[in-house]
Design a protein around this motif. Structure first.
Motif, mmCIF file in Angstrom:
data_model
loop_
_atom_site.group_PDB
_atom_site.id
_atom_site.type_symbol
_atom_site.label_atom_id
_atom_site.label_comp_id
_atom_site.label_asym_id
_atom_site.label_seq_id
_atom_site.Cartn_x
_atom_site.Cartn_y
_atom_site.Cartn_z
ATOM 1 N N ARG A 156 13.348 29.256 48.855
ATOM 2 C CA ARG A 156 14.458 28.329 49.056
ATOM 3 C C ARG A 156 15.805 28.904 48.607
ATOM 4 N NH1 ARG A 156 12.262 26.325 52.947
ATOM 5 N NH2 ARG A 156 10.778 24.650 52.694
ATOM 6 N N ALA A 157 15.787 29.951 47.823
ATOM 7 C CA ALA A 157 17.028 30.597 47.406
ATOM 8 C C ALA A 157 17.624 31.454 48.522
ATOM 9 C CB ALA A 157 16.797 31.449 46.160
ATOM 10 N N GLU A 158 16.849 31.717 49.556
ATOM 11 C CA GLU A 158 17.299 32.563 50.666
ATOM 12 C C GLU A 158 18.098 31.740 51.679
ATOM 13 O OE1 GLU A 158 16.889 35.875 50.836
ATOM 14 O OE2 GLU A 158 15.901 35.772 48.882
ATOM 15 N N PRO A 159 19.058 32.387 52.347
ATOM 16 C CA PRO A 159 19.837 31.680 53.365
ATOM 17 C C PRO A 159 18.943 31.168 54.495
ATOM 18 C CG PRO A 159 20.765 33.861 52.916
ATOM 19 C CD PRO A 159 19.469 33.771 52.182
ATOM 20 N N ASP A 160 19.248 29.992 54.987
ATOM 21 C CA ASP A 160 18.543 29.371 56.115
ATOM 22 C C ASP A 160 17.058 29.121 55.863
ATOM 23 O OD1 ASP A 160 20.923 29.368 57.663
ATOM 24 O OD2 ASP A 160 20.541 31.462 58.217
ATOM 25 N N SER A 161 16.623 29.138 54.622
ATOM 26 C CA SER A 161 15.201 28.960 54.327
ATOM 27 C C SER A 161 14.710 27.544 54.610
ATOM 28 C CB SER A 161 14.903 29.337 52.881
ATOM 29 O OG SER A 161 15.567 28.427 52.003
ATOM 30 N N ALA A 162 15.606 26.596 54.716
ATOM 31 C CA ALA A 162 15.188 25.221 55.007
ATOM 32 C C ALA A 162 14.529 25.114 56.383
ATOM 33 C CB ALA A 162 16.380 24.283 54.915
#
Length: 77
Positions: free
Chosen positions: A6-12
């Motif tokens: 979840r800390a990564e970009p666009d992980s949602a």
């Protein structure tokens, strides 16, 4: 691991389900299911292993594309 994801970009955009992989269901269908390395070996009973494969089959989109990559114990055991 989910926190790191979840800390990564666009992980949602990546769905995450937390639970026992022998019994936890996920919304499908999926075009491919891949059981990686020791997935099945981590399930210690045949009933759990069968349940896991049944969950994979239930989530498939009738494509016959399940894949399994497993390692067995060393031959010296």
């Amino acid at each position: 691991m989910v926190t790191r994801l979840r800390a990564e970009p666009d992980s949602a955009a990546i769905g995450v389900t937390i639970g026992d992989f022998a019994t936890t269901g996920v919304d499908g269908p999926f075009s491919v299911a891949y059981l990686v390395f020791n997935t099945i070996m981590n399930l210690t009973t045949q009933a759990e292993q069968v349940a896991c494969f049944a969950k994979v089959a239930a989530a498939e989109a009738n494509t016959d594309r399940s894949r399994s990559a497993m390692r067995g114990p060393p031959s010296s055991i």
